[in-house]
Design an enzyme around this catalytic site. Structure first.
Site, PDB file in Angstrom:
ATOM      1  N   PHE A 122      49.594  37.112  78.183  1.00 22.66           N
ATOM      2  CA  PHE A 122      48.959  37.374  76.888  1.00 22.66           C
ATOM      3  C   PHE A 122      49.555  38.567  76.160  1.00 22.66           C
ATOM      4  O   PHE A 122      49.376  38.707  74.953  1.00 22.66           O
ATOM      5  CB  PHE A 122      47.441  37.542  77.043  1.00 22.66           C
ATOM      6  CG  PHE A 122      47.011  38.417  78.179  1.00 22.66           C
ATOM      7  CD1 PHE A 122      47.052  39.795  78.083  1.00 22.66           C
ATOM      8  CD2 PHE A 122      46.556  37.838  79.355  1.00 22.66           C
ATOM      9  CE1 PHE A 122      46.649  40.596  79.136  1.00 22.66           C
ATOM     10  CE2 PHE A 122      46.143  38.629  80.420  1.00 22.66           C
ATOM     11  CZ  PHE A 122      46.196  40.015  80.310  1.00 22.66           C
TER      12      PHE A 122
ATOM     13  N   GLY B  15      51.995  38.195  72.842  1.00 21.93           N
ATOM     14  CA  GLY B  15      51.523  38.059  71.468  1.00 21.93           C
ATOM     15  C   GLY B  15      50.360  38.962  71.116  1.00 21.93           C
ATOM     16  O   GLY B  15      49.869  38.931  69.994  1.00 21.93           O
ATOM     17  N   HIS B  16      49.897  39.786  72.038  1.00 22.02           N
ATOM     18  CA  HIS B  16      48.687  40.596  71.792  1.00 22.02           C
ATOM     19  C   HIS B  16      48.878  42.013  72.313  1.00 22.02           C
ATOM     20  O   HIS B  16      48.293  42.375  73.328  1.00 22.02           O
ATOM     21  CB  HIS B  16      47.492  39.954  72.496  1.00 22.02           C
ATOM     22  CG  HIS B  16      46.162  40.429  71.998  1.00 22.02           C
ATOM     23  ND1 HIS B  16      45.509  41.522  72.517  1.00 22.02           N
ATOM     24  CD2 HIS B  16      45.356  39.953  71.030  1.00 22.02           C
ATOM     25  CE1 HIS B  16      44.354  41.685  71.907  1.00 22.02           C
ATOM     26  NE2 HIS B  16      44.234  40.737  70.997  1.00 22.02           N
ATOM     27  N   PHE B  17      49.526  42.839  71.804  1.00 22.36           N
ATOM     28  CA  PHE B  17      50.378  42.771  70.617  1.00 22.36           C
ATOM     29  C   PHE B  17      51.779  43.179  71.056  1.00 22.36           C
ATOM     30  O   PHE B  17      51.894  44.073  71.892  1.00 22.36           O
ATOM     31  CB  PHE B  17      49.854  43.718  69.545  1.00 22.36           C
ATOM     32  CG  PHE B  17      48.434  43.402  69.139  1.00 22.36           C
ATOM     33  CD1 PHE B  17      48.175  42.383  68.224  1.00 22.36           C
ATOM     34  CD2 PHE B  17      47.361  44.078  69.686  1.00 22.36           C
ATOM     35  CE1 PHE B  17      46.867  42.095  67.837  1.00 22.36           C
ATOM     36  CE2 PHE B  17      46.058  43.788  69.302  1.00 22.36           C
ATOM     37  CZ  PHE B  17      45.810  42.802  68.381  1.00 22.36           C
TER      38      PHE B  17
ATOM     39  N   VAL C 160      47.716  45.003  74.450  1.00 23.32           N
ATOM     40  CA  VAL C 160      46.302  45.249  74.742  1.00 23.32           C
ATOM     41  C   VAL C 160      45.725  43.957  75.326  1.00 23.32           C
ATOM     42  O   VAL C 160      45.926  42.878  74.765  1.00 23.32           O
ATOM     43  CB  VAL C 160      45.528  45.635  73.456  1.00 23.32           C
ATOM     44  CG1 VAL C 160      44.043  45.792  73.749  1.00 23.32           C
ATOM     45  CG2 VAL C 160      46.091  46.899  72.837  1.00 23.32           C
TER      46      VAL C 160
END
EC number: 4.2.1.59
Length: 144
Positions: free
Chosen positions: A47, A50-52, A57
């Site tokens: 994850f 893309g986050h971020f 995070v």
């Protein structure tokens, strides 16, 4: 009663698998009542792409899911629910208080506060270094 469960023992209780198994170990378990587990958050988590990208995070929803998985271990370890699946019934009072980033060790604790038949409620808290990262009241129902 304290009990230690490694990843293989967790997989015998809940159906989650990579990339959605978000608990690495259970260090305390009182069957049908409470559990404490841990998630080692690494820079390689899927994850974080893309986050971020510039400031990784852990998404709050995945922290809540990790808490729910620890709760599922607690309830599904109870003899009458062994071999079943615990489903989310709802989330109340969710609060996110601290960012969870690569390198953090997430402590996931849940106390099942009410069980009636196949439904129940748990008070869940996720901490990093003793500081609350997230907390919520989780509602669940046991399926077949």
């Amino acid at each position: 009663m304290e009990k230690f469960l490694d990843i293989n023992e967790i997989k015998k209780i809940i159906p989650h698998r990579y990339p959605f198994l978000l608990v690495d170990k259970i260090t305390e378990l009182e069957e049908g009542k409470s559990a404490v587990g841990y998630k080692n958050v690494t820079a390689n988590e899927y994850f974080f792409n893309g986050h971020f990208p510039e400031e990784p995070v852990m998404p709050g929803v995945l922290i809540i899911e990790a808490l729910a998985q620890v709760g599922a271990v607690a309830i599904l370890s109870k003899e009458e629910f062994k071999g079943k699946i615990a489903y989310f019934g709802g989330i109340n009072k969710a609060k996110f208080r601290k960012k969870v980033v690569p390198g953090d060790v997430l402590r996931l604790s849940i106390e099942l506060t009410k069980i009636k038949g196949v439904a129940g409620v748990g008070k869940a808290v996720a901490t990093v270094d003793g500081k609350v990262a997230a907390e919520a009241e989780l509602l669940f129902v046991i399926g077949k």
